[in-house]
Motif scaffolding. Structure first.
Motif, PDB file in Angstrom:
ATOM      1  N   LEU A  87      28.821  30.436  47.877  1.00 39.59           N
ATOM      2  CA  LEU A  87      29.367  30.679  46.539  1.00 39.59           C
ATOM      3  C   LEU A  87      28.657  31.843  45.856  1.00 39.59           C
ATOM      4  N   LEU A  88      27.344  31.923  46.006  1.00 31.92           N
ATOM      5  CA  LEU A  88      26.583  32.976  45.345  1.00 31.92           C
ATOM      6  C   LEU A  88      26.959  34.361  45.856  1.00 31.92           C
ATOM      7  N   VAL A  89      27.256  34.474  47.137  1.00 28.30           N
ATOM      8  CA  VAL A  89      27.665  35.765  47.677  1.00 28.30           C
ATOM      9  C   VAL A  89      28.977  36.210  47.030  1.00 28.30           C
ATOM     10  N   GLY A  90      29.958  35.308  46.988  1.00 24.44           N
ATOM     11  CA  GLY A  90      31.229  35.648  46.362  1.00 24.44           C
ATOM     12  C   GLY A  90      31.088  35.897  44.876  1.00 24.44           C
ATOM     13  N   MET A  91      30.233  35.116  44.223  1.00 25.86           N
ATOM     14  CA  MET A  91      30.009  35.277  42.788  1.00 25.86           C
ATOM     15  C   MET A  91      29.448  36.657  42.476  1.00 25.86           C
ATOM     16  N   ASN A  92      28.466  37.093  43.253  1.00 24.59           N
ATOM     17  CA  ASN A  92      27.870  38.404  43.010  1.00 24.59           C
ATOM     18  C   ASN A  92      28.861  39.523  43.272  1.00 24.59           C
ATOM     19  N   LEU A  93      29.671  39.380  44.300  1.00 22.89           N
ATOM     20  CA  LEU A  93      30.703  40.381  44.573  1.00 22.89           C
ATOM     21  C   LEU A  93      31.687  40.454  43.411  1.00 22.89           C
ATOM     22  N   ALA A  94      32.135  39.299  42.935  1.00 21.67           N
ATOM     23  CA  ALA A  94      33.108  39.268  41.842  1.00 21.67           C
ATOM     24  C   ALA A  94      32.520  39.829  40.553  1.00 21.67           C
ATOM     25  N   LYS A  95      31.281  39.482  40.254  1.00 18.25           N
ATOM     26  CA  LYS A  95      30.647  40.015  39.045  1.00 18.25           C
ATOM     27  C   LYS A  95      30.534  41.534  39.112  1.00 18.25           C
ATOM     28  N   GLY A  96      30.154  42.056  40.263  1.00 13.83           N
ATOM     29  CA  GLY A  96      30.052  43.501  40.417  1.00 13.83           C
ATOM     30  C   GLY A  96      31.398  44.184  40.250  1.00 13.83           C
ATOM     31  N   LEU A  97      32.442  43.586  40.830  1.00  9.28           N
ATOM     32  CA  LEU A  97      33.777  44.172  40.711  1.00  9.28           C
ATOM     33  C   LEU A  97      34.271  44.115  39.273  1.00  9.28           C
ATOM     34  N   ALA A  98      34.076  42.985  38.606  1.00 10.19           N
ATOM     35  CA  ALA A  98      34.524  42.866  37.216  1.00 10.19           C
ATOM     36  C   ALA A  98      33.802  43.871  36.326  1.00 10.19           C
ATOM     37  N   LEU A  99      32.505  44.034  36.541  1.00 15.69           N
ATOM     38  CA  LEU A  99      31.731  44.986  35.750  1.00 15.69           C
ATOM     39  C   LEU A  99      32.180  46.417  36.051  1.00 15.69           C
ATOM     40  N   GLY A 100      32.353  46.726  37.331  1.00 18.23           N
ATOM     41  CA  GLY A 100      32.755  48.071  37.706  1.00 18.23           C
ATOM     42  C   GLY A 100      34.145  48.442  37.228  1.00 18.23           C
ATOM     43  N   LEU A 101      35.048  47.468  37.236  1.00 17.44           N
ATOM     44  CA  LEU A 101      36.426  47.718  36.812  1.00 17.44           C
ATOM     45  C   LEU A 101      36.594  47.565  35.302  1.00 17.44           C
ATOM     46  N   GLY A 102      35.594  46.977  34.655  1.00 17.69           N
ATOM     47  CA  GLY A 102      35.682  46.783  33.215  1.00 17.69           C
ATOM     48  C   GLY A 102      36.723  45.767  32.807  1.00 17.69           C
ATOM     49  N   VAL A 103      36.822  44.662  33.563  1.00 17.04           N
ATOM     50  CA  VAL A 103      37.843  43.643  33.294  1.00 17.04           C
ATOM     51  C   VAL A 103      37.177  42.275  33.162  1.00 17.04           C
ATOM     52  N   PRO A 104      37.879  41.286  32.585  1.00 20.77           N
ATOM     53  CA  PRO A 104      37.301  39.943  32.437  1.00 20.77           C
ATOM     54  C   PRO A 104      37.009  39.285  33.782  1.00 20.77           C
ATOM     55  N   LEU A 105      35.987  38.436  33.784  1.00 19.20           N
ATOM     56  CA  LEU A 105      35.610  37.613  34.926  1.00 19.20           C
ATOM     57  C   LEU A 105      36.016  36.177  34.640  1.00 19.20           C
ATOM     58  N   VAL A 106      36.661  35.532  35.610  1.00 21.95           N
ATOM     59  CA  VAL A 106      37.113  34.151  35.441  1.00 21.95           C
ATOM     60  C   VAL A 106      36.602  33.323  36.610  1.00 21.95           C
ATOM     61  N   GLY A 107      35.750  32.347  36.324  1.00 21.69           N
ATOM     62  CA  GLY A 107      35.317  31.403  37.349  1.00 21.69           C
ATOM     63  C   GLY A 107      36.356  30.315  37.524  1.00 21.69           C
ATOM     64  N   VAL A 108      36.690  30.001  38.757  1.00 22.73           N
ATOM     65  CA  VAL A 108      37.780  29.067  39.053  1.00 22.73           C
ATOM     66  C   VAL A 108      37.240  27.847  39.792  1.00 22.73           C
ATOM     67  N   ASN A 109      37.683  26.676  39.367  1.00 23.83           N
ATOM     68  CA  ASN A 109      37.393  25.440  40.088  1.00 23.83           C
ATOM     69  C   ASN A 109      38.179  25.462  41.396  1.00 23.83           C
ATOM     70  N   HIS A 110      37.457  25.486  42.494  1.00 21.49           N
ATOM     71  CA  HIS A 110      38.072  25.585  43.823  1.00 21.49           C
ATOM     72  C   HIS A 110      39.068  24.450  44.078  1.00 21.49           C
ATOM     73  N   LEU A 111      38.750  23.246  43.619  1.00 25.41           N
ATOM     74  CA  LEU A 111      39.625  22.092  43.854  1.00 25.41           C
ATOM     75  C   LEU A 111      40.911  22.217  43.052  1.00 25.41           C
ATOM     76  N   HIS A 112      40.799  22.622  41.805  1.00 25.54           N
ATOM     77  CA  HIS A 112      41.993  22.798  40.980  1.00 25.54           C
ATOM     78  C   HIS A 112      42.878  23.907  41.537  1.00 25.54           C
ATOM     79  N   ALA A 113      42.242  24.948  42.071  1.00 27.53           N
ATOM     80  CA  ALA A 113      43.022  26.046  42.653  1.00 27.53           C
ATOM     81  C   ALA A 113      43.855  25.558  43.831  1.00 27.53           C
ATOM     82  N   HIS A 114      43.288  24.693  44.665  1.00 24.36           N
ATOM     83  CA  HIS A 114      44.058  24.120  45.775  1.00 24.36           C
ATOM     84  C   HIS A 114      45.313  23.422  45.250  1.00 24.36           C
ATOM     85  N   LEU A 115      45.156  22.634  44.202  1.00 24.71           N
ATOM     86  CA  LEU A 115      46.277  21.857  43.685  1.00 24.71           C
ATOM     87  C   LEU A 115      47.317  22.726  42.998  1.00 24.71           C
ATOM     88  N   MET A 116      46.933  23.894  42.528  1.00 26.28           N
ATOM     89  CA  MET A 116      47.877  24.821  41.899  1.00 26.28           C
ATOM     90  C   MET A 116      48.488  25.801  42.893  1.00 26.28           C
TER      91      MET A 116
END
Length: 352
Positions: A87-116
């Motif tokens: 999770l930390l590897v993906g989190m750091n990648l996402a934070k870097g991308l959000a910061l670099g692109l200047g867009v909001p960061l949204v943390g997602v519950n993995h279980l809820h995402a499966h159900l949606m």
């Protein structure tokens, strides 16, 4: 809005772009072959593979879709539950991308995402009963909207997928074993006297599959011929009685899920459908049993396509897009949530 999704909760490194419920592109690097050598996921190796593959997958995704990064409106990432290092590897990648692109960061519950995830293919008629079945989780929910999940029941120990995988390992089937249990049991009439329906005498909606695993271990000990002498690499050899064993363990799991889900349906007559998600939702017998349950109760049975049952980034991007569209977002302090801890709904809310 275009949302970039990042999924690294276990052993799949995945990125996807989703716009208003449509998948624009996705990239996935599976580690199944690597972990098969050890008969299960090795967390340290999984983390290293995510670190090695993540940036390259992002470049490949953007190049293949031809979408300019400036069009990305938010970055969504699976924050948990899962393997903390992964999770930390993906989190750091996402934070870097959000910061670099200047867009909001949204943390997602993995279980809820499966159900949606089924929402990528069709609308969901809320409220629905949600059944999440995977290697690590067996949860029942009442889902009133993409943001309102009421947990009705959960596994107290082993999950349904874990029970199937461990049963497969006991007879030396390849990893991940659940799909081989399903494959070998197809077309075979199960013997429903072989294995119990665990924890169904308890009137609640929680699950427990540890007793089933113990029963299977005893059965294999009493029938040692079922165990393959070596782990097969190609076509599975014919072993007398193995098909019956697989069909019967599959039936025990499917019937246990049916019994508990029927109770949830009876307790919530307002539900209009049953949504089944997670890796074990690809199991053919479980799909058949739960579809039959819905037919009995006049409910719609909703199963995502097989590609959306396993871990994927499209489901992360889809739910992330819905959350961001409603104004939900996180700051750079977003933390990862390992398995065993509840994922908080701790978003900041921006005006939309």
């Amino acid at each position: 809005m275009i949302c970039l999704g990042v999924e690294t909760s276990c052993d799949e490194t995945a990125l996807a772009l989703v716009e208003d419920g449509a998948v624009l592109g996705e990239r996935l690097a599976s580690q199944e072959g690597l972990h098969a050598l050890f008969g299960g996921v090795v967390p340290e190796l999984a983390s290293r593979e995510h670190l090695r593959k993540g940036a390259a997958l992002y470049t490949s995704l953007m190049n293949s879709t031809g979408i300019d990064p400036s069009r990305v409106g938010c970055v969504a990432v699976a924050r948990g539950p899962g393997l903390l290092g992964s999770l930390l590897v993906g989190m750091n990648l996402a934070k870097g991308l959000a910061l670099g692109l200047g867009v909001p960061l949204v943390g997602v519950n993995h279980l809820h995402a499966h159900l949606m995830a089924a929402g990528l293919e069709r609308g969901l008629p809320f409220p629905v009963i949600g059944l999440l079945i995977s290697g690590g989780h067996t949860h029942l929910y009442l889902i009133r909207s993409p943001f309102e999940f009421e947990l009705l029941g959960r596994t107290l120990d082993d999950a349904a997928g874990e029970a199937l995988d461990k049963a497969a390992k006991m007879v030396n089937l390849p990893y991940p074993g659940g799909k081989f249990i399903d494959r070998l049991g197809r077309g075979v009439t199960p013997d429903d006297t072989l294995f119990p329906r665990p924890y169904t005498s308890n009137p609640g909606l929680d699950f427990s599959f540890s007793g089933l695993k113990t029963s299977v271990a005893r059965y294999v000990a009493d029938h040692p011929h079922l165990k393959l002498p070596v782990l097969p690499e190609g076509e599975l050899p014919h072993v007398p009685g193995l098909g019956l064993f697989c069909a019967s363990i599959n039936s025990a799991v499917a019937d246990t899920l049916r019994i508990k889900t029927r109770r949830a349906i009876a307790a919530h007559p307002e539900a209009r459908a049953l949504v089944v998600a997670g890796g074990v939702a690809a199991n053919s017998m479980i799909r058949t049993v739960l579809a039959g349950l819905c037919a009995e109760h006049g409910l719609e049975a909703i199963f995502p396509s097989l590609s959306l049952c396993t871990d994927n980034a499209a489901m992360i991007a889809h739910l992330g897009c819905l959350l961001a569209g409603a104004g939900y977002r996180h700051g750079p302090e977003l933390d990862a949530i390992p398995r065993g801890r509840p994922v908080p709904f701790d978003y900041a809310r921006a005006a939309v």
